[in-house]
Scaffold this motif. Sequence first.
Motif, PDB file in Angstrom:
ATOM      1  N   GLU A  35       0.836  -1.191   0.000  1.00 24.32           N
ATOM      2  CA  GLU A  35       0.000   0.000   0.000  1.00 24.32           C
ATOM      3  C   GLU A  35       0.875   1.246   0.000  1.00 24.32           C
ATOM      4  OE1 GLU A  35      -2.661  -0.253   3.282  1.00 24.32           O
ATOM      5  OE2 GLU A  35      -3.762  -1.970   2.466  1.00 24.32           O
ATOM      6  N   ALA A  36       0.321   2.323  -0.530  1.00 26.19           N
ATOM      7  CA  ALA A  36       1.051   3.583  -0.666  1.00 26.19           C
ATOM      8  C   ALA A  36       1.514   4.109   0.691  1.00 26.19           C
ATOM      9  CB  ALA A  36       0.177   4.625  -1.358  1.00 26.19           C
ATOM     10  N   GLY A  37       2.776   4.530   0.745  1.00 24.18           N
ATOM     11  CA  GLY A  37       3.318   5.181   1.925  1.00 24.18           C
ATOM     12  C   GLY A  37       3.752   4.267   3.040  1.00 24.18           C
ATOM     13  N   GLU A  38       3.588   2.947   2.866  1.00 21.83           N
ATOM     14  CA  GLU A  38       3.862   2.026   3.964  1.00 21.83           C
ATOM     15  C   GLU A  38       5.301   1.502   3.936  1.00 21.83           C
ATOM     16  OE1 GLU A  38       1.998   1.722   6.394  1.00 21.83           O
ATOM     17  OE2 GLU A  38      -0.016   2.246   5.724  1.00 21.83           O
ATOM     18  N   ASN A  39       5.742   1.051   5.109  1.00 18.34           N
ATOM     19  CA  ASN A  39       7.094   0.538   5.336  1.00 18.34           C
ATOM     20  C   ASN A  39       7.004  -0.966   5.563  1.00 18.34           C
ATOM     21  OD1 ASN A  39       9.683  -0.070   6.224  1.00 18.34           O
ATOM     22  ND2 ASN A  39       9.751   1.529   7.788  1.00 18.34           N
ATOM     23  N   TYR A  40       7.746  -1.739   4.760  1.00 21.14           N
ATOM     24  CA  TYR A  40       7.670  -3.204   4.827  1.00 21.14           C
ATOM     25  C   TYR A  40       8.850  -3.824   5.583  1.00 21.14           C
ATOM     26  CZ  TYR A  40       3.442  -2.705   2.396  1.00 21.14           C
ATOM     27  OH  TYR A  40       2.140  -2.339   2.123  1.00 21.14           O
ATOM     28  N   GLY A  41       9.633  -2.960   6.262  1.00 24.86           N
ATOM     29  CA  GLY A  41      10.494  -3.457   7.321  1.00 24.86           C
ATOM     30  C   GLY A  41      11.943  -3.709   7.024  1.00 24.86           C
ATOM     31  N   TRP A  42      12.265  -4.149   5.803  1.00 18.61           N
ATOM     32  CA  TRP A  42      13.639  -4.566   5.517  1.00 18.61           C
ATOM     33  C   TRP A  42      14.614  -3.395   5.688  1.00 18.61           C
ATOM     34  CZ3 TRP A  42      16.574  -8.680   5.081  1.00 18.61           C
ATOM     35  CH2 TRP A  42      17.820  -8.565   4.451  1.00 18.61           C
ATOM     36  N   PRO A  43      15.813  -3.634   6.300  1.00 20.83           N
ATOM     37  CA  PRO A  43      16.256  -4.844   7.000  1.00 20.83           C
ATOM     38  C   PRO A  43      16.040  -4.766   8.513  1.00 20.83           C
ATOM     39  CG  PRO A  43      18.119  -3.387   6.691  1.00 20.83           C
ATOM     40  CD  PRO A  43      16.908  -2.663   6.133  1.00 20.83           C
ATOM     41  N   GLU A  44      15.252  -3.796   8.978  1.00 22.69           N
ATOM     42  CA  GLU A  44      15.024  -3.630  10.414  1.00 22.69           C
ATOM     43  C   GLU A  44      14.184  -4.760  10.994  1.00 22.69           C
ATOM     44  OE1 GLU A  44      16.358  -1.194  12.205  1.00 22.69           O
ATOM     45  OE2 GLU A  44      17.345  -0.383  10.428  1.00 22.69           O
ATOM     46  N   VAL A  45      13.257  -5.276  10.188  1.00 17.97           N
ATOM     47  CA  VAL A  45      12.358  -6.356  10.607  1.00 17.97           C
ATOM     48  C   VAL A  45      12.380  -7.407   9.510  1.00 17.97           C
ATOM     49  CG1 VAL A  45       9.957  -6.967  11.066  1.00 17.97           C
ATOM     50  CG2 VAL A  45      10.886  -4.826  11.962  1.00 17.97           C
ATOM     51  N   THR A  46      12.732  -8.639   9.842  1.00 19.79           N
ATOM     52  CA  THR A  46      12.844  -9.664   8.811  1.00 19.79           C
ATOM     53  C   THR A  46      12.871 -11.055   9.429  1.00 19.79           C
ATOM     54  OG1 THR A  46      14.215 -10.476   6.971  1.00 19.79           O
ATOM     55  CG2 THR A  46      15.383  -9.477   8.814  1.00 19.79           C
ATOM     56  N   HIS A  47      12.425 -12.031   8.647  1.00 17.97           N
ATOM     57  CA  HIS A  47      12.562 -13.444   9.007  1.00 17.97           C
ATOM     58  C   HIS A  47      13.824 -14.049   8.401  1.00 17.97           C
ATOM     59  CE1 HIS A  47       8.456 -14.114  10.751  1.00 17.97           C
ATOM     60  NE2 HIS A  47       8.197 -13.036  10.018  1.00 17.97           N
ATOM     61  N   SER A  48      14.582 -13.287   7.619  1.00 16.75           N
ATOM     62  CA  SER A  48      15.801 -13.778   6.986  1.00 16.75           C
ATOM     63  C   SER A  48      16.949 -13.893   7.973  1.00 16.75           C
ATOM     64  CB  SER A  48      16.238 -12.827   5.860  1.00 16.75           C
ATOM     65  OG  SER A  48      15.307 -12.803   4.812  1.00 16.75           O
ATOM     66  N   GLU A  49      17.910 -14.718   7.602  1.00 15.09           N
ATOM     67  CA  GLU A  49      19.177 -14.790   8.317  1.00 15.09           C
ATOM     68  C   GLU A  49      20.304 -14.376   7.382  1.00 15.09           C
ATOM     69  OE1 GLU A  49      19.779 -18.637   9.971  1.00 15.09           O
ATOM     70  OE2 GLU A  49      18.241 -18.379  11.531  1.00 15.09           O
ATOM     71  N   GLU A  50      21.445 -14.020   7.960  1.00 13.55           N
ATOM     72  CA  GLU A  50      22.625 -13.724   7.160  1.00 13.55           C
ATOM     73  C   GLU A  50      23.075 -14.983   6.416  1.00 13.55           C
ATOM     74  OE1 GLU A  50      23.692 -10.841   6.712  1.00 13.55           O
ATOM     75  OE2 GLU A  50      23.618  -9.613   8.542  1.00 13.55           O
ATOM     76  N   SER A  94      16.660  -9.084  15.166  1.00 18.90           N
ATOM     77  CA  SER A  94      15.943  -9.911  16.138  1.00 18.90           C
ATOM     78  C   SER A  94      14.442  -9.688  16.062  1.00 18.90           C
ATOM     79  CB  SER A  94      16.427  -9.608  17.555  1.00 18.90           C
ATOM     80  OG  SER A  94      16.161  -8.248  17.883  1.00 18.90           O
ATOM     81  N   GLU A  95      14.004  -8.692  15.276  1.00 18.18           N
ATOM     82  CA  GLU A  95      12.589  -8.337  15.210  1.00 18.18           C
ATOM     83  C   GLU A  95      11.916  -8.992  14.012  1.00 18.18           C
ATOM     84  OE1 GLU A  95      11.412  -4.206  16.266  1.00 18.18           O
ATOM     85  OE2 GLU A  95      13.568  -3.829  16.100  1.00 18.18           O
ATOM     86  N   ARG A  96      10.739  -9.560  14.242  1.00 17.74           N
ATOM     87  CA  ARG A  96       9.942 -10.155  13.170  1.00 17.74           C
ATOM     88  C   ARG A  96       8.739  -9.276  12.837  1.00 17.74           C
ATOM     89  NH1 ARG A  96      14.066 -11.835  13.302  1.00 17.74           N
ATOM     90  NH2 ARG A  96      14.817 -13.822  14.103  1.00 17.74           N
ATOM     91  N   SER A  97       8.410  -8.358  13.717  1.00 20.77           N
ATOM     92  CA  SER A  97       7.276  -7.466  13.511  1.00 20.77           C
ATOM     93  C   SER A  97       7.518  -6.217  14.343  1.00 20.77           C
ATOM     94  CB  SER A  97       5.971  -8.151  13.941  1.00 20.77           C
ATOM     95  OG  SER A  97       4.846  -7.337  13.686  1.00 20.77           O
ATOM     96  N   ARG A  98       6.998  -5.081  13.847  1.00 18.31           N
ATOM     97  CA  ARG A  98       7.165  -3.838  14.592  1.00 18.31           C
ATOM     98  C   ARG A  98       5.990  -2.918  14.261  1.00 18.31           C
ATOM     99  NH1 ARG A  98      12.327   0.016  13.616  1.00 18.31           N
ATOM    100  NH2 ARG A  98      13.463  -1.864  14.318  1.00 18.31           N
ATOM    101  N   THR A  99       5.491  -2.236  15.275  1.00 17.36           N
ATOM    102  CA  THR A  99       4.432  -1.260  15.069  1.00 17.36           C
ATOM    103  C   THR A  99       4.884  -0.219  14.044  1.00 17.36           C
ATOM    104  OG1 THR A  99       3.627  -1.567  17.315  1.00 17.36           O
ATOM    105  CG2 THR A  99       2.954   0.449  16.180  1.00 17.36           C
TER     106      THR A  99
END
Length: 407
Positions: free
Chosen positions: A283-298, A306-311
Amino acid sequence: MKFITNHQIKIALGASVMLAFVGCSFLKNSTSASSTDDLSSNNPVLSQENVTVASDFRTTTVLEGLERPWSIAWLPDGAMLITERPGRLRIARNGNLDPQEIAGVPEVLAFGQGGLMDISLHPNFQENNLIYLTYSHGSESANHTRVARATFDGSALENLEVIFEVDPVKSAGQHFGSRIVWLPDNTMLVAIGDGGNPPIEVDGDLIRKQAQNLNSHLGKVVRLNDDGSIPSDNPFVGSADADSAVWSYGHRNIQGMTFDRANNRLWSTEHGARGGDELNLVEAGENYGWPEVTHSEEYTGGEISSERSRTGMIDPKVVWTPATAPSGLAIYTSDRFSQWQGNLFAGGLISRDVRRIELDEEGNVRSEESIPIGQRVRDVRQSPDGMLYVLTDEENGQLISIEPEGE
């Protein structure tokens, strides 16, 4: 007619232990997913146990002899334009691939994951003959994604002009993104990758952090008018702290994107690093998290975050771990195969399959099944006559049709 066998199914599922040299999702050795069939639960992480293997379908190889094909677009007369990543644009008529490539294609940097990538026709192509291309440009040490448009006269591109180029430039040959989607108002969305993996840097910091920098195009979806100018109603127009082209941000590397006109929804699939591939409702204007929030590993092991979800950040609808390396995404809208109406079809480079994803009315994922292809799937498209096609990312790439058995 070419049918999928049990042996091919085993190959396709076994291929999920392979690494993709073009896609950037590597496999995770274990998953944290529960073995539940409810994919709309609060935990979107999936394991292979959640995904059933389809058996009620058949495939037909329509074309062969394509070198690393990336994208396909249909002309009004039914001919198909197909990009090849090394830098060629091909045309196929009546199931026959013309050996002569289309003239007028811009010079591309065919390096790493880059080259000639997406192709899209202007919504009013029958009136203006405009075709849009995305491609990588520059050198191995300084490159970026470009969007160009040209008129197509049936045999060549003419009047080619670059209408958008990504800022900043980057080094190496990773994460160009590059899907184009048109909105109902005839503005276009273009997916741009984050620029690459560590140790690649820009301005003295890891380049992937550019996905959270609103003054950078990297790790974004940008929205443009058909001439490359910026729509006045973009979400960050007028902000001194953001580039006005940015439409959404916090993306790693979107290579699948499609617009659901019936429900006014934009869907994307994007590569994680080691696991953590995502299906997102964008959606317009939204933040999808990468790389602050992710299920990926190095890739070297350990957490990226360490975050999987954030307000304030949007959670994915599905996370694929192990990785599928998603590339190519279509929503099926035709009544030709009524049982598929409203389903998403997501291709996978590592998984070597197409995932059929059933949605509910709110856009939550109800179920998912694997349609094995046995080759790296680069693009998935619905044709104007309601058929479903995939392009395979191989040296001898193929165009393959998929349809339910009994149709």
